[in-house]
Design a protein around this motif. Structure first.
Motif, short mmCIF file in Angstrom:
data_model
loop_
_atom_site.label_atom_id
_atom_site.label_comp_id
_atom_site.label_asym_id
_atom_site.label_seq_id
_atom_site.Cartn_x
_atom_site.Cartn_y
_atom_site.Cartn_z
N LYS A 1 0.83 -1.23 0.00
CA LYS A 1 0.00 0.00 0.00
C LYS A 1 0.87 1.28 0.00
N PRO A 2 1.66 1.46 -1.06
CA PRO A 2 2.44 2.70 -1.16
C PRO A 2 1.52 3.91 -1.25
N GLU A 3 2.00 5.05 -0.76
CA GLU A 3 1.17 6.26 -0.77
C GLU A 3 0.89 6.74 -2.19
N ARG A 4 1.85 6.50 -3.08
CA ARG A 4 1.68 6.94 -4.47
C ARG A 4 2.10 5.83 -5.42
N ILE A 5 1.53 5.86 -6.61
CA ILE A 5 1.90 4.92 -7.66
C ILE A 5 1.99 5.70 -8.98
N ALA A 6 3.10 5.49 -9.69
CA ALA A 6 3.24 6.04 -11.04
C ALA A 6 3.08 4.88 -12.01
N LEU A 7 2.06 4.93 -12.84
CA LEU A 7 1.76 3.87 -13.80
C LEU A 7 2.11 4.38 -15.19
N TYR A 8 3.33 4.09 -15.62
CA TYR A 8 3.83 4.65 -16.86
C TYR A 8 3.57 3.73 -18.06
N SER A 9 3.31 4.36 -19.18
CA SER A 9 3.24 3.63 -20.44
C SER A 9 4.66 3.41 -20.96
N TYR A 10 4.99 2.17 -21.29
CA TYR A 10 6.31 1.89 -21.84
C TYR A 10 6.49 2.64 -23.15
N ALA A 11 7.58 3.40 -23.24
CA ALA A 11 7.89 4.17 -24.44
C ALA A 11 8.90 3.40 -25.27
N HIS A 12 8.47 2.89 -26.40
CA HIS A 12 9.36 2.12 -27.27
C HIS A 12 10.04 3.08 -28.25
N VAL A 13 11.29 3.40 -27.97
CA VAL A 13 12.04 4.38 -28.79
C VAL A 13 13.41 3.79 -29.15
N PRO A 14 13.43 2.69 -29.93
CA PRO A 14 14.70 2.03 -30.24
C PRO A 14 15.68 2.90 -31.01
N TRP A 15 15.21 3.93 -31.71
CA TRP A 15 16.12 4.85 -32.40
C TRP A 15 16.90 5.70 -31.41
N LYS A 16 16.37 5.83 -30.18
CA LYS A 16 17.03 6.61 -29.14
C LYS A 16 17.75 5.72 -28.13
N SER A 17 17.14 4.60 -27.78
CA SER A 17 17.70 3.69 -26.79
C SER A 17 18.05 2.37 -27.46
N LYS A 18 19.34 2.17 -27.74
CA LYS A 18 19.78 0.99 -28.47
C LYS A 18 19.44 -0.31 -27.74
N ALA A 19 19.36 -0.27 -26.42
CA ALA A 19 19.06 -1.48 -25.65
C ALA A 19 17.70 -2.06 -26.00
N GLN A 20 16.80 -1.20 -26.48
CA GLN A 20 15.45 -1.67 -26.81
C GLN A 20 15.41 -2.44 -28.13
N ARG A 21 16.54 -2.52 -28.82
CA ARG A 21 16.57 -3.26 -30.08
C ARG A 21 16.70 -4.77 -29.84
N GLY A 22 16.77 -5.17 -28.56
CA GLY A 22 16.87 -6.59 -28.22
C GLY A 22 15.56 -7.33 -28.35
N TYR A 23 14.48 -6.61 -28.53
CA TYR A 23 13.18 -7.24 -28.79
C TYR A 23 12.45 -6.37 -29.80
N GLY A 24 11.53 -6.97 -30.51
CA GLY A 24 10.85 -6.28 -31.59
C GLY A 24 9.40 -5.98 -31.28
N ASP A 25 8.73 -5.36 -32.23
CA ASP A 25 7.32 -5.00 -32.07
C ASP A 25 6.47 -6.24 -31.79
N GLU A 26 6.89 -7.38 -32.34
CA GLU A 26 6.10 -8.61 -32.14
C GLU A 26 6.12 -9.08 -30.70
N ASP A 27 7.08 -8.62 -29.91
CA ASP A 27 7.17 -9.02 -28.50
C ASP A 27 6.40 -8.09 -27.58
N LEU A 28 5.92 -6.98 -28.13
CA LEU A 28 5.22 -5.98 -27.33
C LEU A 28 3.71 -6.15 -27.45
N PRO A 29 2.97 -5.81 -26.41
CA PRO A 29 1.51 -5.85 -26.52
C PRO A 29 1.04 -4.90 -27.61
N LYS A 30 -0.01 -5.32 -28.34
CA LYS A 30 -0.58 -4.45 -29.36
C LYS A 30 -1.31 -3.29 -28.69
#
Length: 450
Positions: free
Chosen positions: A231-260
């Motif tokens: 029961k934390p006092e606050r919760i931040a519920l963020y949408s995952y930002a898929h920006v592989p052109w900016k973050s090279k680490a995100q190139r380890g998985y593709g669009d097919e691995d992400l929820p539609k």
């Protein structure tokens, strides 16, 4: 709702600032001009104070979802020189103001602030606090990694006045954790949360992310259910930002691995439903808080505000950012520091601010910034206050009518109110009052809104 998610799933800024960083005009801003701006705004405030953000970029391992500026290393020998640089940069501002600055907010972000030893955290913060005055309504917070936050770090920070901590939980599911390189046993979350409360921290926040690779609706339900124990006092519920052109680490998985997009929307709506049932109230975009939390009260009374550190009750716009890539703001101007650690350190240890980009707002941009902030914070905005805001309204009227038909916003005589359903699409609503978004770019700049 699925049709709306398809219709409004566009590449749109998160509007942490306006104008957004890609549209800033200055390269290598002049240090004297910037310091004069800081002094002018600081001394003109009714409640003279600043918010201080410190960027601590080091992490021992790479989390692939992360788009922040970071340096991956297990060499803790980097700590001391970096702290010396932070203190040298702070000294430049103190000398420019010619008096002890009044600090209202401090936030340590990263990277992983708890990469730093308790001794070095004490050295950094004790020195800064010793050269400052502390506002009676101060709020000191930091971001902690449950895997490496120690009792000693929590205690040192508590002794220095910190009473808020945000733990990056993201997801409790092992498969998802493996995909994002963030294997984090629930026992570590349980332990660090218990320590924080034992030491007197009055606000614990958990960061959760939906839309991660291999994440399912069941994962989301299980994540929320596990929160009942903490029961934390606050919760931040963020949408995952898929920006592989900016973050090279995100190139380890593709669009097919992400929820539609429709699956991601279902995750958000289910999480929101469960959080509301647990007693959490929606705070602006992405955030939830318990009814007694000051953010909830600020939202109800209409004075919720937002800056680069997140939602706040503080109305001042003056924020000084220390560290590589840190952004500073005055309400009428922005600057950003050098992103490369070594270049940043070399500059400030030579008594120079390492400013690489910046922007001084025009009157038109200030109007857009104020309206966007009102919409994203309090879910409503009055466009009848001046001719510039009325022009923005008229230019967006047909799209506002369409959004009203879709149930996202209620409009009447230069006044807009975002509906509960519309808060999911508040970035889309804000974009109607962003003339710069119409400027085309050859490169992708922003993540999808859903």
């Amino acid at each position: 709702m699925t049709d709306l998610s398809i219709k409004y799933n566009k590449a749109i800024p998160r509007y942490t600032s306006y104008p957004t960083v890609p549209h800033w005009k200055l390269q290598n801003p002049d240090q004297a001009d910037w310091l004069n701006e800081v002094k002018s705004i600081y001394f003109s405030q009714v409640d003279k104070s600043i918010s201080l953000y410190m960027h601590l970029p080091f992490c021992e391992s790479l989390c692939t979802y992360c788009g922040c500026n970071k340096r991956i290393t297990k060499n803790h020998g980097v700590e001391e020189r970096y702290i010396d640089a932070l203190l040298a940069e702070w000294d430049i501002y103190v000398k420019a103001l010619e008096e002890k600055p009044v600090i209202r907010n401090i936030h340590l972000g990263g990277g992983t602030p708890t990469f730093f030893s308790s001794e070095n955290l004490h050295k950094l913060l004790f020195t800064i606090l010793e050269t400052s005055e502390i506002h009676p309504q101060k709020a000191f917070s930091f971001e902690g990694h449950p895997n490496n936050t120690t009792y000693e770090q929590l205690k040192v920070l508590a002794d220095l006045g910190f009473d808020r901590v945000s733990f990056g939980v993201q997801d409790f599911n092992l498969q998802v954790q493996k995909a994002i390189h963030r294997i984090q046993p629930i026992e570590n979350v349980r332990k660090t949360t218990a320590w924080a409360r034992e030491l007197g921290y009055t606000s614990v926040n958990y960061d959760l992310i939906y839309g991660l690779p291999f994440q399912t609706l069941v994962n989301i339900e299980e994540n929320i259910e596990k929160l009942r124990e903490f029961k934390p006092e606050r919760i931040a519920l963020y949408s995952y930002a898929h920006v592989p052109w900016k973050s090279k680490a995100q190139r380890g998985y593709g669009d097919e691995d992400l929820p539609k997009p429709d699956e991601k929307l279902a995750m958000y709506l289910r999480a929101k439903q469960l959080l509301n049932e647990m007693g959490y109230e929606n705070i602006g975009m992405d955030h939830y808080a318990l009814p007694q939390d000051e953010l909830t009260i600020a939202k109800e009374k209409g004075y919720l505000n937002r800056n680069f550190m997140g939602y706040t009750t503080d109305q001042n716009q003056m924020m000084i950012g220390l560290g590589c890539s840190a952004i500073s703001a005055t309400g009428t101007a922005f600057v950003q520091n050098e992103k490369v650690v070594e270049k940043y350190q070399t500059a400030v240890l030579d008594e120079k601010l390492p400013l690489t980009t910046g922007h001084f707002l025009t009157e038109e941009e200030e109007t857009s910034a104020q309206l966007i902030n009102q919409l994203i914070c309090n879910g409503k905005a009055d466009f009848s206050t001046n001719s510039l805001s009325m022009e923005l309204w008229e230019g967006a009227k047909s799209e506002l009518d369409e959004m009203q038909d879709d149930g996202l916003v209620e409009i009447d005589d230069y006044f807009a109110k975002v509906t509960e359903e519309g808060m999911l699409f508040v970035r889309n609503i804000c974009s109607l009052f962003d003339p710069k978004l119409k400027q085309k770019s050859d490169k992708p700049q922003f993540s999808q809104s859903i």
